[in-house]
Scaffold this active site. Structure first.
Site, PDB file in Angstrom:
ATOM      1  N   GLU A   1     -32.011 -31.704  56.071  1.00  0.00           N
ATOM      2  CA  GLU A   1     -31.404 -30.222  56.158  1.00  0.00           C
ATOM      3  C   GLU A   1     -30.142 -30.961  57.098  1.00  0.00           C
ATOM      4  O   GLU A   1     -29.846 -32.015  57.867  1.00  0.00           O
ATOM      5  CB  GLU A   1     -32.522 -29.838  57.215  1.00  0.00           C
ATOM      6  N   ASP A   2     -28.965 -30.303  56.605  1.00  0.00           N
ATOM      7  CA  ASP A   2     -28.204 -29.947  57.455  1.00  0.00           C
ATOM      8  C   ASP A   2     -28.352 -29.653  58.426  1.00  0.00           C
ATOM      9  O   ASP A   2     -27.381 -30.757  59.614  1.00  0.00           O
ATOM     10  CB  ASP A   2     -26.723 -29.632  56.233  1.00  0.00           C
TER      11      ASP A   2
ATOM     12  N   ASP B   1     -30.727 -23.302  61.942  1.00  0.00           N
ATOM     13  CA  ASP B   1     -30.064 -22.516  62.864  1.00  0.00           C
ATOM     14  C   ASP B   1     -31.166 -21.155  63.206  1.00  0.00           C
ATOM     15  O   ASP B   1     -31.334 -21.532  64.316  1.00  0.00           O
ATOM     16  CB  ASP B   1     -28.685 -21.402  61.506  1.00  0.00           C
TER      17      ASP B   1
ATOM     18  N   PHE C   1     -19.558 -22.072  64.153  1.00  0.00           N
ATOM     19  CA  PHE C   1     -20.289 -22.073  62.014  1.00  0.00           C
ATOM     20  C   PHE C   1     -18.875 -23.153  62.287  1.00  0.00           C
ATOM     21  O   PHE C   1     -17.786 -23.635  62.106  1.00  0.00           O
ATOM     22  CB  PHE C   1     -19.252 -21.227  61.644  1.00  0.00           C
TER      23      PHE C   1
ATOM     24  N   ARG D   1     -16.733 -29.521  52.105  1.00  0.00           N
ATOM     25  CA  ARG D   1     -18.586 -29.864  51.797  1.00  0.00           C
ATOM     26  C   ARG D   1     -18.302 -31.183  51.635  1.00  0.00           C
ATOM     27  O   ARG D   1     -18.834 -32.065  52.280  1.00  0.00           O
ATOM     28  CB  ARG D   1     -19.311 -29.630  50.708  1.00  0.00           C
TER      29      ARG D   1
HETATM   30  P1  IMP Z   1     -31.012 -21.250  58.816  1.00  0.00           P
HETATM   31  O1  IMP Z   1     -32.374 -20.674  58.081  1.00  0.00           O
HETATM   32  O2  IMP Z   1     -30.481 -19.420  59.105  1.00  0.00           O
HETATM   33  O3  IMP Z   1     -31.868 -22.210  60.021  1.00  0.00           O
HETATM   34  O4  IMP Z   1     -30.017 -21.662  57.855  1.00  0.00           O
HETATM   35  C1  IMP Z   1     -30.237 -22.976  57.467  1.00  0.00           C
HETATM   36  C2  IMP Z   1     -29.194 -22.354  56.888  1.00  0.00           C
HETATM   37  O5  IMP Z   1     -27.590 -21.994  57.070  1.00  0.00           O
HETATM   38  C3  IMP Z   1     -28.651 -24.710  56.420  1.00  0.00           C
HETATM   39  O6  IMP Z   1     -28.851 -25.048  55.361  1.00  0.00           O
HETATM   40  C4  IMP Z   1     -27.080 -23.997  55.992  1.00  0.00           C
HETATM   41  O7  IMP Z   1     -26.965 -24.333  54.724  1.00  0.00           O
HETATM   42  C5  IMP Z   1     -27.174 -22.411  56.134  1.00  0.00           C
HETATM   43  N1  IMP Z   1     -26.095 -22.973  57.561  1.00  0.00           N
HETATM   44  C6  IMP Z   1     -26.242 -22.730  59.317  1.00  0.00           C
HETATM   45  N2  IMP Z   1     -25.478 -22.282  59.656  1.00  0.00           N
HETATM   46  C7  IMP Z   1     -24.339 -22.605  59.064  1.00  0.00           C
HETATM   47  C8  IMP Z   1     -23.375 -23.725  59.607  1.00  0.00           C
HETATM   48  O8  IMP Z   1     -22.546 -23.373  60.784  1.00  0.00           O
HETATM   49  N3  IMP Z   1     -22.364 -23.769  58.785  1.00  0.00           N
HETATM   50  C9  IMP Z   1     -22.799 -24.120  57.267  1.00  0.00           C
HETATM   51  N4  IMP Z   1     -23.869 -23.503  57.415  1.00  0.00           N
HETATM   52  C10 IMP Z   1     -25.037 -23.632  57.527  1.00  0.00           C
HETATM   53 MG    MG Z   2     -28.713 -25.799  53.745  1.00  0.00          MG
END
Ligand code: IMP
Ligand code: MG
Length: 175
Positions: free
Chosen positions: A98-99, A102, A151, A164
């Site tokens: 995963e990147d 959050d 962010f 990206r």
């Molecule tokens: P989660 O379900 O809230 O944990 O979201 C995870 C996904 O939200 C990541 O895989 C990203 O695609 C996106 N995301 C969360 N925070 C950021 C950020 O700071 N920048 C860009 N994408 C984010």
């Molecule tokens: Mg993602």
């Protein structure tokens, strides 16, 4: 207000850390294939570097599409599979790549889906972790960097599909 970018993690630092993570993963897993399961699109750059940092012959690359964000900086809270796998994971060692983690909502959903496919093991590697934002707890085995609640874009991460291609992780403000 015009968009501004401020480097949070420089490209060289990312490269150094990803190489370390690759060595750690290689040492942890038994001989044989590791399935790197990349979550599109944000993790594509991390995947490419991580795969090259794992020095074994059998590193398999698979992709899944999961959507939880629209043209927004916060999660819609709704997760769905937009591209599924066409291989079976049964009996294989699967490492989700995963990147960023959050809220944890995406990975909570995804691990639930993947557990049903009976992998030999299922772990998570994420480049970035924003622990302050967690709503849904997830167990992460490999974390590149823990970052504050800002962010960020670059190194695969986007805002509305832009940024990206940046080689570093940058804080985006003003968009
Ligand atoms: P989660 O379900 O809230 O944990 O979201 C995870 C996904 O939200 C990541 O895989 C990203 O695609 C996106 N995301 C969360 N925070 C950021 C950020 O700071 N920048 C860009 N994408 C984010
Ligand atoms: Mg993602």
């Amino acid at each position: 207000m015009p968009a501004t970018l401020e480097v949070m993690i420089a490209a060289e630092e990312i490269q150094r850390r990803v190489r370390e993570m690759g060595r750690e993963i290689d040492a942890d897993y038994p001989e044989g294939p590791i399935y790197l399961l990349s979550i599109l699109k944000g993790s594509f750059m991390f995947l490419a570097d991580l795969a090259r940092a794992i020095e074994r012959h059998s590193v398999r690359i698979e992709f899944m599409g999961i959507s939880s964000y629209g043209r927004d900086k916060t999660s819609s809270g709704q997760v769905r599979v937009t591209k599924d796998l066409d291989v079976s994971l049964e009996g294989h060692h699967v490492l989700i790549v995963e990147d960023i983690v959050d809220s944890g909502v995406t990975l909570t959903y995804l691990t639930r889906v993947l557990e049903q496919r009976k992998p030999a093991s299922l772990r998570i590697a994420t480049l970035l972790d924003k622990p302050e934002r967690r709503i849904s707890p997830v167990q992460i085995t490999y974390t590149g960097f823990q970052i504050p609640d800002r962010f960020v874009v670059g190194y695969g991460l986007d805002y509305a599909e832009d940024y990206r291609n940046l080689p570093s992780i940058c804080v985006l403000t003003g968009e």
